[in-house]
Scaffold this motif. Structure first.
Motif, PDB file in Angstrom:
ATOM      1  N   PHE A   1     -17.916   4.448  19.260  1.00 15.99           N
ATOM      2  CA  PHE A   1     -17.946   3.518  20.535  1.00 15.99           C
ATOM      3  C   PHE A   1     -19.227   4.157  21.141  1.00 15.99           C
ATOM      4  O   PHE A   1     -19.421   2.589  22.105  1.00 15.99           O
ATOM      5  N   LEU A   2     -18.837   4.653  22.109  1.00 16.15           N
ATOM      6  CA  LEU A   2     -19.422   5.900  23.002  1.00 16.15           C
ATOM      7  C   LEU A   2     -20.990   5.361  23.059  1.00 16.15           C
ATOM      8  O   LEU A   2     -21.568   4.820  24.227  1.00 16.15           O
ATOM      9  N   VAL A   3     -21.145   5.838  22.135  1.00 14.29           N
ATOM     10  CA  VAL A   3     -23.012   5.987  21.861  1.00 14.29           C
ATOM     11  C   VAL A   3     -23.082   4.392  21.408  1.00 14.29           C
ATOM     12  O   VAL A   3     -24.570   3.856  21.815  1.00 14.29           O
ATOM     13  N   ALA A   4     -22.480   3.544  20.781  1.00 14.22           N
ATOM     14  CA  ALA A   4     -23.090   2.194  20.238  1.00 14.22           C
ATOM     15  C   ALA A   4     -23.208   1.934  21.310  1.00 14.22           C
ATOM     16  O   ALA A   4     -24.025   0.668  22.235  1.00 14.22           O
ATOM     17  N   PHE A   5     -22.392   1.427  22.445  1.00 14.43           N
ATOM     18  CA  PHE A   5     -21.731   0.868  23.562  1.00 14.43           C
ATOM     19  C   PHE A   5     -23.190   1.681  25.083  1.00 14.43           C
ATOM     20  O   PHE A   5     -23.635   0.488  25.224  1.00 14.43           O
ATOM     21  N   ALA A   6     -23.477   3.047  24.979  1.00 16.99           N
ATOM     22  CA  ALA A   6     -24.799   3.201  25.759  1.00 16.99           C
ATOM     23  C   ALA A   6     -25.924   2.919  24.383  1.00 16.99           C
ATOM     24  O   ALA A   6     -26.976   2.253  25.860  1.00 16.99           O
ATOM     25  N   LEU A   7     -26.410   2.222  23.717  1.00 16.00           N
ATOM     26  CA  LEU A   7     -26.870   1.737  22.769  1.00 16.00           C
ATOM     27  C   LEU A   7     -27.354   0.044  22.887  1.00 16.00           C
ATOM     28  O   LEU A   7     -28.499  -0.988  23.442  1.00 16.00           O
TER      29      LEU A   7
ATOM     30  N   ARG B   1     -21.191  -6.794  16.242  1.00 20.53           N
ATOM     31  CA  ARG B   1     -22.072  -6.331  15.502  1.00 20.53           C
ATOM     32  C   ARG B   1     -22.725  -5.400  15.000  1.00 20.53           C
ATOM     33  O   ARG B   1     -22.941  -5.258  14.054  1.00 20.53           O
ATOM     34  N   LYS B   2     -23.437  -5.085  16.396  1.00 20.73           N
ATOM     35  CA  LYS B   2     -24.639  -3.826  16.420  1.00 20.73           C
ATOM     36  C   LYS B   2     -23.800  -2.996  16.152  1.00 20.73           C
ATOM     37  O   LYS B   2     -24.097  -1.561  14.911  1.00 20.73           O
ATOM     38  N   LEU B   3     -21.929  -2.025  15.824  1.00 24.87           N
ATOM     39  CA  LEU B   3     -21.638  -1.604  16.044  1.00 24.87           C
ATOM     40  C   LEU B   3     -21.051  -1.461  15.023  1.00 24.87           C
ATOM     41  O   LEU B   3     -21.284  -0.064  14.475  1.00 24.87           O
ATOM     42  N   LEU B   4     -20.416  -2.028  13.940  1.00 25.89           N
ATOM     43  CA  LEU B   4     -20.475  -2.126  12.370  1.00 25.89           C
ATOM     44  C   LEU B   4     -21.218  -2.102  11.942  1.00 25.89           C
ATOM     45  O   LEU B   4     -21.697  -1.736  10.721  1.00 25.89           O
ATOM     46  N   LEU B   5     -22.975  -2.227  11.849  1.00 22.42           N
ATOM     47  CA  LEU B   5     -23.486  -2.112  11.663  1.00 22.42           C
ATOM     48  C   LEU B   5     -24.290  -1.120  11.871  1.00 22.42           C
ATOM     49  O   LEU B   5     -24.739   0.368  10.893  1.00 22.42           O
ATOM     50  N   LEU B   6     -23.998  -0.210  12.689  1.00 19.75           N
ATOM     51  CA  LEU B   6     -24.174   1.212  13.157  1.00 19.75           C
ATOM     52  C   LEU B   6     -22.943   2.347  12.509  1.00 19.75           C
ATOM     53  O   LEU B   6     -23.729   2.837  11.313  1.00 19.75           O
TER      54      LEU B   6
ATOM     55  N   PHE C   1      -9.174   1.510  13.189  1.00 14.31           N
ATOM     56  CA  PHE C   1      -9.173   1.299  14.243  1.00 14.31           C
ATOM     57  C   PHE C   1     -10.546   0.383  14.503  1.00 14.31           C
ATOM     58  O   PHE C   1     -10.918  -0.244  15.854  1.00 14.31           O
ATOM     59  N   GLU C   2     -10.845  -0.073  13.784  1.00 16.45           N
ATOM     60  CA  GLU C   2     -12.171  -1.039  13.665  1.00 16.45           C
ATOM     61  C   GLU C   2     -10.697  -2.449  14.309  1.00 16.45           C
ATOM     62  O   GLU C   2     -11.817  -3.097  14.474  1.00 16.45           O
ATOM     63  N   GLN C   3     -10.224  -2.709  13.890  1.00 17.59           N
ATOM     64  CA  GLN C   3      -9.203  -4.408  14.462  1.00 17.59           C
ATOM     65  C   GLN C   3      -9.215  -4.123  15.478  1.00 17.59           C
ATOM     66  O   GLN C   3      -9.284  -4.422  16.899  1.00 17.59           O
ATOM     67  N   GLU C   4      -8.422  -2.668  16.161  1.00 18.30           N
ATOM     68  CA  GLU C   4      -8.057  -2.070  17.165  1.00 18.30           C
ATOM     69  C   GLU C   4      -9.290  -2.520  17.954  1.00 18.30           C
ATOM     70  O   GLU C   4      -9.129  -2.971  19.511  1.00 18.30           O
ATOM     71  N   ILE C   5     -10.590  -1.946  17.854  1.00 20.22           N
ATOM     72  CA  ILE C   5     -12.051  -1.626  18.915  1.00 20.22           C
ATOM     73  C   ILE C   5     -12.288  -3.306  18.703  1.00 20.22           C
ATOM     74  O   ILE C   5     -12.018  -4.379  19.742  1.00 20.22           O
ATOM     75  N   SER C   6     -12.163  -4.288  17.392  1.00 18.97           N
ATOM     76  CA  SER C   6     -12.480  -5.191  17.967  1.00 18.97           C
ATOM     77  C   SER C   6     -11.655  -6.355  19.170  1.00 18.97           C
ATOM     78  O   SER C   6     -11.821  -7.228  19.355  1.00 18.97           O
ATOM     79  N   ARG C   7     -10.064  -5.785  18.820  1.00 23.46           N
ATOM     80  CA  ARG C   7      -9.155  -6.489  19.479  1.00 23.46           C
ATOM     81  C   ARG C   7      -9.350  -6.369  21.411  1.00 23.46           C
ATOM     82  O   ARG C   7      -9.447  -7.499  21.853  1.00 23.46           O
TER      83      ARG C   7
END
Length: 83
Positions: free
Chosen positions: A64-70, A11-16, A32-38
């Motif tokens: 993805f990496l920025v969202a993962f860090a945040l 949710r936060k990744l898609l909001l960003l 990519f959105e589908q693959e990352i979600s999976r």
């Protein structure tokens, strides 16, 4: 990631992603959105992606990496400096 934390992270990744798109930046492609979600919902530790040149991989990886860090679940002990 556990299912609950995976859903919150996505949710936060898609909001960003939406905020960056609104500011004029390239966003995640639907594939990519589908693959990352999976991958985030799976228990796998690695994600291997096959794509061609100019396929959006660098943009996707950085987002993805920025969202993962945040938004990732991090525990930093009091007085410790996160690196």
């Amino acid at each position: 990631m556990a299912n609950q934390s995976a859903a919150a992270f996505l949710r936060k990744l898609l909001l960003l992603d939406g905020q960056l798109r609104a500011a004029g930046y390239h966003g995640l492609s639907p594939s990519f959105e589908q693959e990352i979600s999976r991958w985030v919902r799976s228990s796998k530790r690695a994600w291997v992606c096959r794509k061609g040149r100019r396929g959006g991989g660098t943009t996707t990886a950085i987002l993805f990496l920025v969202a993962f860090a945040l938004f990732g679940k991090w525990k930093v002990a009091r007085g410790d400096t996160p690196v």
